[in-house]
Write a protein that holds these residues in place. Structure first.
Motif, PDB file in Angstrom:
ATOM      1  N   THR A  89      36.392  35.902  35.695  1.00 14.56           N
ATOM      2  CA  THR A  89      36.915  35.842  37.063  1.00 14.56           C
ATOM      3  C   THR A  89      37.828  34.630  37.267  1.00 14.56           C
ATOM      4  O   THR A  89      38.877  34.730  37.907  1.00 14.56           O
ATOM      5  N   LEU A 140      41.332  35.211  36.123  1.00 12.87           N
ATOM      6  CA  LEU A 140      42.086  36.051  37.056  1.00 12.87           C
ATOM      7  C   LEU A 140      42.526  35.241  38.279  1.00 12.87           C
ATOM      8  O   LEU A 140      43.644  35.403  38.781  1.00 12.87           O
ATOM      9  N   GLN A 172      46.419  35.044  39.355  1.00 10.32           N
ATOM     10  CA  GLN A 172      46.777  35.707  40.605  1.00 10.32           C
ATOM     11  C   GLN A 172      47.608  34.819  41.528  1.00 10.32           C
ATOM     12  O   GLN A 172      48.304  35.315  42.408  1.00 10.32           O
ATOM     13  N   ARG A 190      41.848  43.414  41.388  1.00  9.19           N
ATOM     14  CA  ARG A 190      40.569  42.744  41.210  1.00  9.19           C
ATOM     15  C   ARG A 190      39.373  43.639  41.527  1.00  9.19           C
ATOM     16  O   ARG A 190      38.319  43.517  40.917  1.00  9.19           O
ATOM     17  N   ARG A 228      36.019  44.062  39.407  1.00  9.68           N
ATOM     18  CA  ARG A 228      34.724  43.635  39.946  1.00  9.68           C
ATOM     19  C   ARG A 228      33.709  44.771  39.787  1.00  9.68           C
ATOM     20  O   ARG A 228      32.581  44.565  39.342  1.00  9.68           O
TER      21      ARG A 228
END
Lengths: 357, 357
Positions: free
Chosen positions: B82, B85, B89, B98, B102
């Motif tokens: 995470t 990302l 992002q 996302r 997730r």
């Protein structure tokens, strides 16, 4: 080297244009690495190759380092300087071999070779002087076309003569380069055979495609071509004849004129060929993979076609049509990643897939 | 960014395995450059990419430099940290988004999401303690399968339970990781839908394929799958339902069990999928190009199939069969260029092309 190369080996490719690019992708599909050698910076093939060397053709150190890093050498175009080949050949086999290059680098040598095999060509004459051009024009007639013997492609280095009065102008356009005069052939259409010969002498041909040119550049190739069964056999037999005579290893393109007197060989190209791009979407093994299979000593694909295809080249500003082409059903886009659009520059092609006829 | 990217733009791909490799080739075919980010040295995708960054997932400087060099970010696998990302992002859109990551990173969240859409799944229970496993086994029955909620693939992180007596051993095998118990589903066969959604919300599906597994790893995918017309519609509608619920951009793989009670969703993968490899030789636009088209905002291909295909994975020492496979007619080889063969490792696949049924 006569044992087949194993996946993981490296294929050296001379020239990093779109043909080198598609060869590199085909090599990767078989698990091989590619190393591109090209004098120009950022060659299109470099974006899909494991390694790139940017150096002039006469850089001996760069050539030796390149040769050291590869297991076999092939090329995407036929006009590689002889001295370059001499250096590379000390390290590794060059496939296809030198004889194919020697012959196809010179239009006069090529015509003589083809006639020596008993194949038909356009009438031609060796032109060194204006006087020999004038004499040849009287013999061959007009219209005729004067071409440099070497380094011509896509209509470059050519001048059309419609009467003997054009001789001086056309001769001057050659700028002193050795030239060949070719008579026109009355043909109904042009086809080409993409043929391959493996390391063991096995031969495989793709179905002949029918070519339409615009402004001296290939515009479309349609498969199947309009040919009688007899013409189809002739086309394949003569391609095999050429491959065997050259003890050839790799893919060879043979352009043929279809006439009422049979097939006339226009020219041969000792490499993958624009008129073979349709195989990417019509065959399990396309011309690029076929070439790689030959140069690494693998069995050839059998050339079997599972779909009809119409290939269209995207030249210059045709690239601006990409948004429309991308939305067309059953159409495969192949773009070359060239940064700059120029008139006459090959930017990509599309293959339109049709149900097998 | 909502305007379509133009050829010449760079696509950042997280992960450099075989999926990243085939995405990179597809991107090149549309004239895009690829930049691969992978923590491992010499990733297979690196051999066909314009650029490669080798750095850990938590290297902020490397991630920022990577992000600066690309126009959009996508990925070849769903287990990206995470925090990685979050960093990327800030610079560029990540596609698919996302929410898809997730949900698919956690088997429990995924099952809950699917049931929330009204789709059928296997019975399941959240397992935190041995006691909750024993209770769930009484409820769901045996046989059942205990899986880690996160980071499982190709049968890894899984334990089968044939009776409640297996509970302690299976629970210990999870090594304290959060887990989910899944009941067995009585299904006749497994199919998958490779579906895509574009930036404008357009949806396209390839024909469902029928999957056979061996030792927990996909062995073959056969297209067309055995499905009634009604089942085929259901499969496509439920895939579209999932795509829309996730506001998804890109290709999604949906594995389905075919039962007498209808289709049951096994799992979803927010990426190109092994069971979609057949599209490389059956469609003008394959799943890899379809994914690239979606993430760059281009129109999707329509998923039309022009040939039947049987895809077979080459696992571990299957790679030793390459010489035989290369000589098979109508068979397209796709090798991944992996240096080392390991048991269970995906080394390549073949697509056997058949006449359209």
């Amino acid at each position: 080297m006569t044992d087949p190369l194993r996946p993981g080996a490296t294929i050296g490719i001379l020239g990093g244009g779109q043909l080198g690019r598609m060869l590199s992708v085909a090599a990767a599909r078989l698990g091989f690495r590619s190393h591109i050698f090209d004098p120009g910076a950022n060659p299109p093939a470099g974006e899909v190759a494991a390694q790139v060397t940017t150096a002039p053709w006469d850089d001996e150190a760069a050539l030796a380092a390149f040769a050291d890093s590869v297991d076999v050498v092939t090329y995407e175009f036929e006009n590689i300087p002889t001295a370059t080949l001499d250096i590379l050949q000390r390290h590794h086999p060059i496939r296809p071999g030198r004889e194919a290059l020697r012959i196809s680098q010179d239009r006069l040598t090529e015509k003589t070779f083809l006639q020596g095999l008993g194949l038909k060509t356009a009438p031609y004459a060796d032109i060194s002087y204006l006087a020999s051009l004038q004499a040849a024009l009287r013999d061959i007639g007009t219209p005729a076309i004067l071409k440099t013997r070497r380094f011509g492609y896509d209509g470059k280095g050519q001048a059309r003569l419609d009467s003997i009065d054009d001789a001086a102008h056309a001769h001057a356009a050659m700028q002193g380069a050795p030239a060949i005069l070719e008579g026109f052939v009355a043909f109904s259409h042009e086809v080409s055979v993409i043929a391959a010969r493996g390391l063991q002498g096995d031969v495989a041909c793709f179905d002949p495609g029918e070519n339409v040119h615009r402004d001296g550049i290939l515009h479309t190739t349609t498969v199947p071509a309009r040919l009688t069964p007899g013409q189809r056999s002739d086309a394949i037999l003569l391609a095999a004849n050429i491959l065997n005579a050259l003890d050839y290893v790799g893919v060879l393109g043979v352009e043929l004129f279809v006439t009422s007197d049979g097939l006339i060989v226009n020219e041969i190209a000792p490499r993958v060929h624009n008129s073979g791009h349709w195989t990417q979407n019509g065959c399990a093994v396309d011309q690029f993979e076929q070439h790689i299979r030959a140069v690494v000593g693998w069995p050839l694909g059998d050339g079997h076609r599972h779909a009809d295809v119409v290939m269209e080249n995207l030249i210059g500003t045709d690239i601006d049509r990409v948004a429309t082409l991308a939305a067309e059903p059953d159409t495969a886009l192949h773009l070359y990643g060239k940064a700059e659009t120029k008139p006459g520059r090959k930017m990509g092609h599309v293959n339109r897939i049709r149900r097998l006829s």
